[in-house]
Design a protein around this motif. Structure first.
Motif, PDB file in Angstrom:
ATOM      1  N   HIS A  23       0.855  -1.202  -0.053  1.00  0.00           N
ATOM      2  CA  HIS A  23      -0.029   0.036  -0.056  1.00  0.00           C
ATOM      3  C   HIS A  23       0.773   1.288  -0.031  1.00  0.00           C
ATOM      4  O   HIS A  23       2.092   1.325   0.267  1.00  0.00           O
ATOM      5  N   ALA A  24       0.102   2.500  -0.418  1.00  0.00           N
ATOM      6  CA  ALA A  24       1.040   3.457  -0.408  1.00  0.00           C
ATOM      7  C   ALA A  24       0.342   4.853   0.244  1.00  0.00           C
ATOM      8  O   ALA A  24      -1.142   4.788   0.285  1.00  0.00           O
ATOM      9  N   HIS A  25       1.076   5.736   0.568  1.00  0.00           N
ATOM     10  CA  HIS A  25       0.601   7.117   1.171  1.00  0.00           C
ATOM     11  C   HIS A  25       1.108   8.002   0.199  1.00  0.00           C
ATOM     12  O   HIS A  25       2.151   8.027  -0.259  1.00  0.00           O
ATOM     13  N   PHE A  26       0.171   9.109  -0.274  1.00  0.00           N
ATOM     14  CA  PHE A  26       0.549  10.126  -1.343  1.00  0.00           C
ATOM     15  C   PHE A  26       0.493  11.546  -0.719  1.00  0.00           C
ATOM     16  O   PHE A  26      -0.370  11.637   0.069  1.00  0.00           O
ATOM     17  N   PHE A  27       1.318  12.295  -1.459  1.00  0.00           N
ATOM     18  CA  PHE A  27       1.410  13.614  -0.776  1.00  0.00           C
ATOM     19  C   PHE A  27       1.370  14.717  -1.991  1.00  0.00           C
ATOM     20  O   PHE A  27       1.976  14.474  -2.997  1.00  0.00           O
ATOM     21  N   ASP A  28       0.880  15.897  -1.633  1.00  0.00           N
ATOM     22  CA  ASP A  28       0.965  16.877  -2.540  1.00  0.00           C
ATOM     23  C   ASP A  28       2.301  17.927  -2.540  1.00  0.00           C
ATOM     24  O   ASP A  28       2.093  18.637  -3.333  1.00  0.00           O
ATOM     25  N   GLY A  29       3.351  17.232  -2.173  1.00  0.00           N
ATOM     26  CA  GLY A  29       4.496  17.855  -2.145  1.00  0.00           C
ATOM     27  C   GLY A  29       5.452  16.849  -1.078  1.00  0.00           C
ATOM     28  O   GLY A  29       5.073  16.367  -0.213  1.00  0.00           O
ATOM     29  N   ALA A  30       6.798  17.303  -1.370  1.00  0.00           N
ATOM     30  CA  ALA A  30       7.780  16.753  -0.590  1.00  0.00           C
ATOM     31  C   ALA A  30       7.945  17.240   0.750  1.00  0.00           C
ATOM     32  O   ALA A  30       7.975  16.598   1.982  1.00  0.00           O
ATOM     33  N   LYS A  31       7.372  18.421   0.895  1.00  0.00           N
ATOM     34  CA  LYS A  31       7.289  18.909   2.324  1.00  0.00           C
ATOM     35  C   LYS A  31       6.303  18.079   3.228  1.00  0.00           C
ATOM     36  O   LYS A  31       6.863  17.914   4.376  1.00  0.00           O
ATOM     37  N   ASP A  32       5.255  17.950   2.857  1.00  0.00           N
ATOM     38  CA  ASP A  32       4.277  17.250   3.614  1.00  0.00           C
ATOM     39  C   ASP A  32       4.825  15.619   3.889  1.00  0.00           C
ATOM     40  O   ASP A  32       4.592  15.148   4.811  1.00  0.00           O
ATOM     41  N   MET A  33       5.341  15.138   2.669  1.00  0.00           N
ATOM     42  CA  MET A  33       6.055  13.835   2.802  1.00  0.00           C
ATOM     43  C   MET A  33       7.071  13.889   3.954  1.00  0.00           C
ATOM     44  O   MET A  33       7.109  12.820   5.026  1.00  0.00           O
ATOM     45  N   PHE A  34       7.919  14.912   4.190  1.00  0.00           N
ATOM     46  CA  PHE A  34       8.901  14.917   5.166  1.00  0.00           C
ATOM     47  C   PHE A  34       8.306  14.985   6.559  1.00  0.00           C
ATOM     48  O   PHE A  34       8.598  14.489   7.622  1.00  0.00           O
ATOM     49  N   LYS A  35       7.295  15.737   6.751  1.00  0.00           N
ATOM     50  CA  LYS A  35       6.466  15.754   8.072  1.00  0.00           C
ATOM     51  C   LYS A  35       5.762  14.554   8.377  1.00  0.00           C
ATOM     52  O   LYS A  35       5.959  14.213   9.364  1.00  0.00           O
ATOM     53  N   PHE A  36       5.384  13.854   7.161  1.00  0.00           N
ATOM     54  CA  PHE A  36       4.829  12.347   7.560  1.00  0.00           C
ATOM     55  C   PHE A  36       5.826  11.504   8.080  1.00  0.00           C
ATOM     56  O   PHE A  36       5.523  10.952   9.083  1.00  0.00           O
ATOM     57  N   LEU A  37       7.048  11.611   7.438  1.00  0.00           N
ATOM     58  CA  LEU A  37       8.196  10.646   7.680  1.00  0.00           C
ATOM     59  C   LEU A  37       8.728  10.866   9.173  1.00  0.00           C
ATOM     60  O   LEU A  37       9.087   9.945   9.639  1.00  0.00           O
ATOM     61  N   PHE A  38       8.844  12.236   9.485  1.00  0.00           N
ATOM     62  CA  PHE A  38       9.365  12.500  10.656  1.00  0.00           C
ATOM     63  C   PHE A  38       8.260  12.316  12.033  1.00  0.00           C
ATOM     64  O   PHE A  38       8.688  12.355  13.062  1.00  0.00           O
ATOM     65  N   ASP A  39       7.020  12.091  11.571  1.00  0.00           N
ATOM     66  CA  ASP A  39       6.123  11.737  12.717  1.00  0.00           C
ATOM     67  C   ASP A  39       5.119  10.484  12.358  1.00  0.00           C
ATOM     68  O   ASP A  39       3.803  10.956  12.272  1.00  0.00           O
ATOM     69  N   ASP A  92      19.113  13.069   3.638  1.00  0.00           N
ATOM     70  CA  ASP A  92      19.399  13.123   4.813  1.00  0.00           C
ATOM     71  C   ASP A  92      19.755  14.172   5.897  1.00  0.00           C
ATOM     72  O   ASP A  92      20.086  14.319   6.894  1.00  0.00           O
ATOM     73  N   GLN A  93      19.836  15.324   4.927  1.00  0.00           N
ATOM     74  CA  GLN A  93      20.103  16.666   5.572  1.00  0.00           C
ATOM     75  C   GLN A  93      18.950  17.268   6.010  1.00  0.00           C
ATOM     76  O   GLN A  93      18.853  18.243   6.871  1.00  0.00           O
ATOM     77  N   VAL A  94      17.710  16.676   5.615  1.00  0.00           N
ATOM     78  CA  VAL A  94      16.559  17.418   6.287  1.00  0.00           C
ATOM     79  C   VAL A  94      16.114  16.794   7.582  1.00  0.00           C
ATOM     80  O   VAL A  94      16.356  15.790   7.837  1.00  0.00           O
ATOM     81  N   THR A  95      15.897  18.009   8.415  1.00  0.00           N
ATOM     82  CA  THR A  95      15.850  17.883   9.639  1.00  0.00           C
ATOM     83  C   THR A  95      14.232  17.763   9.914  1.00  0.00           C
ATOM     84  O   THR A  95      13.429  18.121   9.237  1.00  0.00           O
ATOM     85  N   ALA A  96      13.665  17.072  11.130  1.00  0.00           N
ATOM     86  CA  ALA A  96      12.356  17.250  11.369  1.00  0.00           C
ATOM     87  C   ALA A  96      11.634  18.705  11.340  1.00  0.00           C
ATOM     88  O   ALA A  96      10.275  18.709  11.437  1.00  0.00           O
TER      89      ALA A  96
END
Length: 161
Positions: free
Chosen positions: A56-72, A145-149
């Motif tokens: 299964h997959a989760h979809f995002f309207d941009g990388a910014k929300d994807m990063f928020k998702f991955l960090f939480d 790997d340089q993107v922080t929470a």
């Protein structure tokens, strides 16, 4: 010696199997971003995808929300763990193809806005990232790997450090 007839007969099956395994899922017409709730299919030039080992997959309207998702993950995907992620894809700004999100380069602070304002602009190569940075007045180029929470939230506030 290779039996040419057998190789030619099996080659299409191999290619079909290979391309199927590497195919990136596409959002449905009404799939919502789990972070902001927007309909993802309205923004095809910005789609990001997290695919899980169970398919299964989760979809995002941009990388910014994807990063928020991955960090939480506990907030946005209860019961999921980062070890269960099979692949992460983002949409390359220039060719609009899905690229490996872990290998992409991200420009921040540019004059290009995504669906949710300031965005991580994904690019496939260092040359493309450098060109984009210059052409669109970007502030920084980051690896995955340089993107922080905290950084996705700082972008929401227009801060690029």
């Amino acid at each position: 010696m290779i039996n040419r007839r057998r190789f030619i007969a099996l080659a299409p099956a191999f290619w079909v199997g290979t391309s199927f395994a590497q195919k990136v899922p596409m959002p449905g017409k009404m799939d919502l971003c789990p972070v902001c709730g927007m309909v993802v299919s309205k923004y095809p030039n910005w789609i990001a995808v997290v695919t899980w080992k169970d398919g299964h997959a989760h979809f995002f309207d941009g990388a910014k929300d994807m990063f928020k998702f991955l960090f939480d993950l506990p907030k946005y995907a209860p019961g999921h763990r980062s070890q269960e992620i099979a692949a992460i894809h983002v949409t390359d700004f220039y060719n609009l193809e899905r690229i490996d999100g872990r290998r992409a380069l991200y420009v921040i602070g540019s004059d290009v806005y995504g669906p949710m304002g300031h965005e991580f602009v994904p690019l496939a190569t260092a040359e493309d990232a450098a060109d984009f940075l210059k052409e669109h007045k970007g502030k920084k180029i980051l690896r995955f790997d340089q993107v922080t929470a905290k950084l996705p939230f700082r972008l929401d506030d227009g801060k690029f450090d």
